[in-house]
Design an enzyme around this catalytic site. Structure first.
Site, PDB file in Angstrom:
ATOM      1  N   ALA A   1      -1.243   5.644  -3.535  1.00 46.40           N
ATOM      2  CA  ALA A   1      -2.528   6.321  -3.445  1.00 46.40           C
ATOM      3  C   ALA A   1      -2.867   6.435  -1.960  1.00 46.40           C
ATOM      4  CB  ALA A   1      -3.581   5.504  -4.175  1.00 46.40           C
TER       5      ALA A   1
ATOM      6  N   GLY B   1       0.715   3.593  -6.185  1.00 48.61           N
ATOM      7  CA  GLY B   1       0.463   4.719  -7.083  1.00 48.61           C
ATOM      8  C   GLY B   1       1.692   5.602  -7.273  1.00 48.61           C
TER       9      GLY B   1
ATOM     10  N   GLU C   1       3.623   3.961  -9.913  1.00 46.82           N
ATOM     11  CA  GLU C   1       2.862   4.123 -11.163  1.00 46.82           C
ATOM     12  C   GLU C   1       2.989   5.551 -11.703  1.00 46.82           C
ATOM     13  OE1 GLU C   1      -0.593   2.401  -9.042  1.00 46.82           O
ATOM     14  OE2 GLU C   1      -0.806   1.137 -10.808  1.00 46.82           O
TER      15      GLU C   1
ATOM     16  N   GLU D   1       0.194  -3.260  -3.445  1.00 45.45           N
ATOM     17  CA  GLU D   1      -1.269  -3.242  -3.279  1.00 45.45           C
ATOM     18  C   GLU D   1      -1.833  -4.584  -2.859  1.00 45.45           C
ATOM     19  OE1 GLU D   1       0.413  -1.981  -5.893  1.00 45.45           O
ATOM     20  OE2 GLU D   1      -0.508  -0.092  -6.571  1.00 45.45           O
TER      21      GLU D   1
HETATM   22  N1  CO8 Z   1      -1.851   6.512   2.169  1.00 43.17           N
HETATM   23  C1  CO8 Z   1      -2.149   7.265   3.251  1.00 43.17           C
HETATM   24  N2  CO8 Z   1      -1.257   7.542   4.226  1.00 43.17           N
HETATM   25  C2  CO8 Z   1      -0.017   7.025   4.111  1.00 43.17           C
HETATM   26  C3  CO8 Z   1       0.371   6.226   3.010  1.00 43.17           C
HETATM   27  C4  CO8 Z   1      -0.612   5.985   2.001  1.00 43.17           C
HETATM   28  N3  CO8 Z   1      -0.327   5.263   0.894  1.00 43.17           N
HETATM   29  N4  CO8 Z   1       1.653   5.855   3.183  1.00 43.17           N
HETATM   30  C5  CO8 Z   1       2.070   6.401   4.342  1.00 43.17           C
HETATM   31  N5  CO8 Z   1       1.060   7.116   4.914  1.00 43.17           N
HETATM   32  C6  CO8 Z   1       1.075   7.860   6.174  1.00 43.17           C
HETATM   33  C7  CO8 Z   1       1.074   6.928   7.374  1.00 43.17           C
HETATM   34  O1  CO8 Z   1      -0.252   6.508   7.668  1.00 43.17           O
HETATM   35  C8  CO8 Z   1       1.670   7.794   8.452  1.00 43.17           C
HETATM   36  O2  CO8 Z   1       0.681   8.699   8.899  1.00 43.17           O
HETATM   37  P1  CO8 Z   1       0.420   8.887  10.514  1.00 43.17           P
HETATM   38  O3  CO8 Z   1       1.721   9.482  11.000  1.00 43.17           O
HETATM   39  O4  CO8 Z   1      -0.743   9.826  10.573  1.00 43.17           O
HETATM   40  O5  CO8 Z   1       0.184   7.540  11.061  1.00 43.17           O
HETATM   41  C9  CO8 Z   1       2.701   8.631   7.690  1.00 43.17           C
HETATM   42  O6  CO8 Z   1       2.320   8.568   6.297  1.00 43.17           O
HETATM   43  C10 CO8 Z   1       4.121   8.083   7.805  1.00 43.17           C
HETATM   44  O7  CO8 Z   1       4.113   6.725   7.424  1.00 43.17           O
HETATM   45  P2  CO8 Z   1       4.727   5.537   8.331  1.00 43.17           P
HETATM   46  O8  CO8 Z   1       4.639   5.909   9.777  1.00 43.17           O
HETATM   47  O9  CO8 Z   1       4.070   4.268   7.928  1.00 43.17           O
HETATM   48  O10 CO8 Z   1       6.255   5.580   7.857  1.00 43.17           O
HETATM   49  P3  CO8 Z   1       7.305   4.372   7.886  1.00 43.17           P
HETATM   50  O11 CO8 Z   1       8.625   4.995   7.607  1.00 43.17           O
HETATM   51  O12 CO8 Z   1       7.142   3.564   9.122  1.00 43.17           O
HETATM   52  O13 CO8 Z   1       6.894   3.422   6.649  1.00 43.17           O
HETATM   53  C11 CO8 Z   1       6.187   2.948   4.355  1.00 43.17           C
HETATM   54  C12 CO8 Z   1       6.985   3.878   5.318  1.00 43.17           C
HETATM   55  C13 CO8 Z   1       6.854   1.580   4.292  1.00 43.17           C
HETATM   56  C14 CO8 Z   1       6.189   3.601   2.985  1.00 43.17           C
HETATM   57  C15 CO8 Z   1       4.742   2.788   4.905  1.00 43.17           C
HETATM   58  O14 CO8 Z   1       4.205   4.071   5.153  1.00 43.17           O
HETATM   59  C16 CO8 Z   1       3.805   2.080   3.961  1.00 43.17           C
HETATM   60  O15 CO8 Z   1       3.852   0.863   3.821  1.00 43.17           O
HETATM   61  N6  CO8 Z   1       2.906   2.846   3.262  1.00 43.17           N
HETATM   62  C17 CO8 Z   1       1.887   2.289   2.398  1.00 43.17           C
HETATM   63  C18 CO8 Z   1       2.486   1.843   1.083  1.00 43.17           C
HETATM   64  C19 CO8 Z   1       1.419   1.232   0.222  1.00 43.17           C
HETATM   65  O16 CO8 Z   1       0.800   0.226   0.533  1.00 43.17           O
HETATM   66  N7  CO8 Z   1       1.154   1.856  -0.939  1.00 43.17           N
HETATM   67  C20 CO8 Z   1       0.172   1.395  -1.871  1.00 43.17           C
HETATM   68  C21 CO8 Z   1      -1.130   2.074  -1.648  1.00 43.17           C
HETATM   69  S1  CO8 Z   1      -2.410   1.518  -2.760  1.00 43.17           S
HETATM   70  C22 CO8 Z   1      -1.971   2.225  -4.240  1.00 43.17           C
HETATM   71  O17 CO8 Z   1      -1.168   3.071  -4.305  1.00 43.17           O
HETATM   72  C23 CO8 Z   1      -2.523   1.809  -5.553  1.00 43.17           C
HETATM   73  C24 CO8 Z   1      -3.912   2.067  -5.625  1.00 43.17           C
HETATM   74  C25 CO8 Z   1      -4.458   1.225  -6.665  1.00 43.17           C
HETATM   75  C26 CO8 Z   1      -5.777   0.763  -6.186  1.00 43.17           C
HETATM   76  C27 CO8 Z   1      -6.706   0.793  -7.327  1.00 43.17           C
HETATM   77  C28 CO8 Z   1      -8.119   0.714  -6.822  1.00 43.17           C
HETATM   78  C29 CO8 Z   1      -9.059   1.009  -7.963  1.00 43.17           C
END
Ligand code: CO8
Length: 258
Positions: A66, A109, A112, A132
């Site tokens: 997400a 997400g 999921e 998460e």
């Molecule tokens: N949301 C927003 N932006 C994202 C996300 C994300 N989930 N993942 C990556 N991006 C963006 C980064 O911020 C970056 O943007 P910018 O260049 O502007 O800084 C761009 O995508 C590229 O990402 P990275 O530079 O981080 O790329 P890497 O190759 O270094 O790393 C990873 C890749 C390991 C996938 C890393 O991006 C990462 O860890 N991403 C987040 C993964 C994560 O935590 N996902 C779970 C999110 S929460 C969720 O999905 C469930 C929600 C449920 C909550 C329920 C609440 C009610």
């Protein structure tokens, strides 16, 4: 065909190929992606020329979760008040099969979303995870429930509590994915599999999808009863007569969807 902001939609004969297309955010799922996906899947479901869909992302990421930037400032009232993410369940209401073709990251997400599809084909580069907990939250789009049913409590609990990722090979061993294929072949293999499904009798496809899903949602006795009633009902279709006659006459079935 309709144009969307964050996804690409293409028809390859009877297969609809939907590609998540937010490369700058590794296909992070925001409100607009959800709206696009739901609209595209509803159009696919309503189009009698289409028999099966494939949902895929990029080589690097199916979807990295997400959209964290969209959620960062939200509070309980924003989340609970709007039942945030409930909309994703509408994806599972698609009556025709949807195959997830996953390469690269399927996190949070993204994992999921893949599990909401009917089955997952993985590239050898695929990585699945529910990270998460590292953000101080939890899965919120069905992950804690579907992952347990897919891989069992031990692996699901470890993944949710530590946020560790599962590589494609482990995911196949654990039953999360149906098959692993070389990354370069992923989309073609998924489309080929989807074309096989699209070539089956349409009512039987819907019935098979419904009854396998019943195993997820009901107890054994109720699921078996549901299967038997749907199996009986298929004997009211012309395609059952055609399919069995075709077998006896040693030829391919010619389906009418009736
Ligand atoms: N949301 C927003 N932006 C994202 C996300 C994300 N989930 N993942 C990556 N991006 C963006 C980064 O911020 C970056 O943007 P910018 O260049 O502007 O800084 C761009 O995508 C590229 O990402 P990275 O530079 O981080 O790329 P890497 O190759 O270094 O790393 C990873 C890749 C390991 C996938 C890393 O991006 C990462 O860890 N991403 C987040 C993964 C994560 O935590 N996902 C779970 C999110 S929460 C969720 O999905 C469930 C929600 C449920 C909550 C329920 C609440 C009610």
């Amino acid at each position: 065909m309709a144009e969307y902001e964050n996804i690409l939609v293409e028809q390859r004969e009877a297969v609809t190929l939907i590609t998540l297309n937010r490369p700058k955010a590794l296909n992070a799922l925001n409100a607009q992606v959800l709206a696009d996906l739901i609209a595209a899947l509803a159009a696919f479901d309503a189009d009698a020329s289409q028999g099966c869909a494939v949902l895929t992302g990029s080589e690097k990421a199916f979807a990295a979760g997400a959209d964290i930037k969209e959620m960062a400032e939200m509070g309980f009232a924003d989340m609970y008040g709007t039942d945030h993410f409930a909309g994703y369940e509408r994806i599972t209401a698609t009556r025709k099969p949807v195959i997830a073709a996953v390469a690269g990251y399927a996190l949070g997400g993204g994992c999921e979303l893949a599990m909401m599809c009917d089955f997952i084909l993985a590239a050898d580069t695929a990585k699945f995870g529910q990270p998460e907990i590292k953000l101080g939250v939890s899965p919120g789009m069905g992950g804690s429930q579907r992952l347990v049913r897919a891989v069992g409590k031990a692996k699901a609990m470890e993944m949710c509590l530590t946020g560790r990722m599962m590589e494609a090979e482990e995911a196949e061993r654990a039953g999360l994915v149906s098959r692993v294929v070389p990354a370069a072949d992923l989309v073609e293999e998924a489309v080929k599999t989807a074309a096989t499904i699209a070539g089956m009798a349409p009512l039987a496809v819907k019935a098979n999808k419904e009854m396998v899903n019943a195993a997820f949602e009901t107890g054994l006795a109720q699921g078996i009863q549901f299967e038997r009633r749907l199996f009986h009902a298929l004997f009211a279709t012309m395609d059952q007569k055609e399919g069995m006659a075709a077998f006896v006459e040693k030829r391919a079935g010619n389906w009418t969807g009736r």
